[in-house]
Design a protein around this motif. Structure first.
Motif, mmCIF file in Angstrom:
data_model
loop_
_atom_site.group_PDB
_atom_site.id
_atom_site.type_symbol
_atom_site.label_atom_id
_atom_site.label_comp_id
_atom_site.label_asym_id
_atom_site.label_seq_id
_atom_site.Cartn_x
_atom_site.Cartn_y
_atom_site.Cartn_z
ATOM 1 N N LYS A 137 -11.598 5.713 -5.652
ATOM 2 C CA LYS A 137 -10.232 6.106 -5.354
ATOM 3 C C LYS A 137 -9.319 4.893 -5.547
ATOM 4 O O LYS A 137 -9.709 3.762 -5.268
ATOM 5 N N PRO A 138 -8.094 5.112 -6.020
ATOM 6 C CA PRO A 138 -7.287 3.988 -6.531
ATOM 7 C C PRO A 138 -6.708 3.036 -5.493
ATOM 8 O O PRO A 138 -6.475 1.872 -5.796
ATOM 9 N N PRO A 174 -6.286 5.345 -11.621
ATOM 10 C CA PRO A 174 -5.802 4.308 -12.535
ATOM 11 C C PRO A 174 -5.330 4.882 -13.870
ATOM 12 O O PRO A 174 -5.680 6.003 -14.223
ATOM 13 N N ILE A 175 -4.550 4.103 -14.586
ATOM 14 C CA ILE A 175 -4.130 4.500 -15.919
ATOM 15 C C ILE A 175 -5.383 4.645 -16.804
ATOM 16 O O ILE A 175 -6.314 3.848 -16.698
ATOM 17 N N TRP A 176 -5.392 5.674 -17.651
ATOM 18 C CA TRP A 176 -6.537 6.017 -18.509
ATOM 19 C C TRP A 176 -7.716 6.552 -17.688
ATOM 20 O O TRP A 176 -8.869 6.509 -18.120
ATOM 21 N N ALA A 233 -5.181 -5.453 0.686
ATOM 22 C CA ALA A 233 -4.710 -4.199 0.100
ATOM 23 C C ALA A 233 -4.890 -4.298 -1.404
ATOM 24 O O ALA A 233 -4.551 -5.323 -2.006
ATOM 25 N N ASP A 234 -5.438 -3.241 -2.023
ATOM 26 C CA ASP A 234 -5.694 -3.308 -3.460
ATOM 27 C C ASP A 234 -5.367 -1.992 -4.147
ATOM 28 O O ASP A 234 -5.276 -0.937 -3.509
ATOM 29 N N VAL A 235 -5.206 -2.060 -5.463
ATOM 30 C CA VAL A 235 -4.949 -0.878 -6.267
ATOM 31 C C VAL A 235 -5.630 -1.053 -7.625
ATOM 32 O O VAL A 235 -5.603 -2.136 -8.217
ATOM 33 N N TRP A 236 -6.279 0.025 -8.103
ATOM 34 C CA TRP A 236 -6.856 0.041 -9.441
ATOM 35 C C TRP A 236 -5.768 0.467 -10.414
ATOM 36 O O TRP A 236 -5.401 1.645 -10.480
ATOM 37 N N LEU A 237 -5.245 -0.469 -11.195
ATOM 38 C CA LEU A 237 -4.224 -0.154 -12.187
ATOM 39 C C LEU A 237 -4.835 0.476 -13.427
ATOM 40 O O LEU A 237 -4.266 1.385 -14.041
ATOM 41 N N VAL A 288 0.821 -1.203 0.000
ATOM 42 C CA VAL A 288 0.000 0.000 0.000
ATOM 43 C C VAL A 288 0.858 1.258 0.000
ATOM 44 O O VAL A 288 0.592 2.224 -0.710
ATOM 45 N N VAL A 289 1.929 1.268 0.813
ATOM 46 C CA VAL A 289 2.802 2.442 0.866
ATOM 47 C C VAL A 289 3.431 2.710 -0.491
ATOM 48 O O VAL A 289 3.454 3.840 -0.985
#
Length: 288
Positions: free
Chosen positions: A41-42, A26-28, A93-97, A13-14
Motif C-alpha cells: 500500500k502506498p 504508485p505511478i505505473w 512517514a513514507d510514500v511509494w511514488l 502523510v495527510v
C-alpha cells in the motif's frame, strides 16, 4: 523543535493520502501489477527503535578557558580509540511514488554516550633557566560525554526484483541537534540489501542480508566541569570548555533482517548488525 517535526510528518502523510485518493499511487501501478508484482500500500507510518554500539576515533580535542598555574606551560592531550552507544526512537512517514521508488521523512529522539580514554602530558616550567620542561604524564580512563537530542531527516529507497528475489538500496540523511552539550551529528547512511520473498509459498515473510555504510560527522562542545573529571583538576577546569571532532572507526558492517506481514496494513520488521558496529533494529509499519 520536536513538535514542529511531528506536525510536518503528519502534514506529509495527510497531503499524500489526499493525493493518493485523487491519483493512483504508485505511478505505473497497473503496469507493475500486470507483470505479476504485488505492491505494498502506498502510504505508511513507521515507528521504530534502534540500539547501536560502534567504535569512534577523535580527530581533534581542544581546550579553552583553563586556569593554569603560572608554572604550567601547557597541557597536551592524546586520545585512544573509544566507543559510542546510542538508542534511537523514530517516527517515519513514507510514500511509494513509483513501484521502484519510496520517499520518506523522519523525526525522533536519540540518547547515548561517547567514551574514550585520554592520555595527557603537563609541561611544567623548569626551576633553573636553560633546563628542559618537566613532563608530568597522566591518564583519564573514562572521558565520557552524554549525548541526547532530537533528530530529523529523510531518504529514498530504490527497489528491484526478479521472481522471488529482490534487491534494494536505502539512502538517508539525518541531523541530530544535541541538547545536553552543544553540537550536532550529521549522518549519511547507505544500506544495500538482497533478499528472498516467501509470499508465493503462502508465507508472508521476507528475509535479506546486506551491508550498512555510515558517514557520520560529530562536532561536540561543552563545559569541562560537567564531565566528572578528577577532583584535583577542579580549580583548573572550573571555567574551561572543550571542543571535540570525532568520526566512526568503521564505515561498513554486515546486516541481516526479516519482515513479517500480519496483514496488508501491518508489518513487523527486525534487522541486526554485526562486526565492529553492532545494532538491533525493530519497527512496526502501518500502511494505507
Amino acid at each position: 523543535m520536536q513538535f514542529r517535526l511531528v506536525f510536518l510528518l503528519c502534514g506529509l502523510v495527510v497531503s499524500s493520502c489526499t493525493f493518493a485518493q485523487s491519483f493512483s499511487l504508485p505511478i505505473w501501478k497497473e503496469k507493475a501489477e500486470a507483470l505479476g508484482y504485488e505492491l505494498p500500500k502506498p502510504i505508511g507510518f513507521n515507528l521504530s527503535y534502534m540500539s547501536l554500539e560502534q567504535g569512534i576515533q577523535v580527530d581533534s580535542i581542544g581546550l579553552s578557558g583553563l586556569h593554569l598555574p603560572s608554572f604550567v606551560r601547557d597541557i597536551d592531550m592524546q586520545t585512544e580509540k573509544g566507543k559510542q552507544t546510542s538508542e534511537v526512537v523514530t517516527l517515519r512517514a513514507d510514500v511509494w511514488l513509483f513501484p521502484f521508488l519510496n520517499v520518506y521523512a523522519l523525526a525522533g529522539k536519540m540518547k547515548g554516550k561517547s567514551e574514550i580514554s585520554v592520555n595527557y602530558v603537563v609541561s611544567v616550567k623548569p626551576l633553573l633557566p636553560g633546563r628542559p620542561d618537566h613532563k608530568i604524564k597522566g591518564r583519564i580512563d573514562n572521558f565520557s560525554l552524554d549525548l541526547e537530542g532530537y533528530l530529523y531527516g529523510g531518504g529514498i529507497v530504490l527497489v528491484g526484483g526478479y521472481e522471488n528475489w529482490f534487491g534494494l538500496i536505502d539512502i538517508s540523511y539525518t541531523q541530530t541537534q544535541l541538547t545536553i552539550i552543544d553540537g550536532n551529528i550529521d549522518a549519511w547512511v547507505i544500506s544495500p540489501r538482497v533478499g528472498y520473498d516467501f509470499h508465493k509459498f503462502g508465507v508472508p515473510l521476507r528475509l535479506w542480508g546486506g551491508a550498512m555504510y555510515q558517514n557520520i560527522e560529530q562536532s561536540l562542545s561543552g563545559k569541562l566541569s560537567e564531565l566528572g573529571l578528577p577532583s584535583a583538576l577542579n580549580s583548573i577546569v572550573k571555567d574551561g570548555k572543550f571542543h571535540i571532532d570525532q568520526h566512526l572507526t568503521t564505515d561498513w558492517n554486515p546486516i541481516m533482517g526479516a519482515q513479517y506481514q500480519i496483514n496488508p496494513n501491518l508489518n513487523l520488521l527486525a534487522e541486526f548488525g554485526f562486526g565492529d558496529r553492532q545494532s538491533a533494529f525493530v519497527s512496526i509499519d502501518f500502511r494505507y
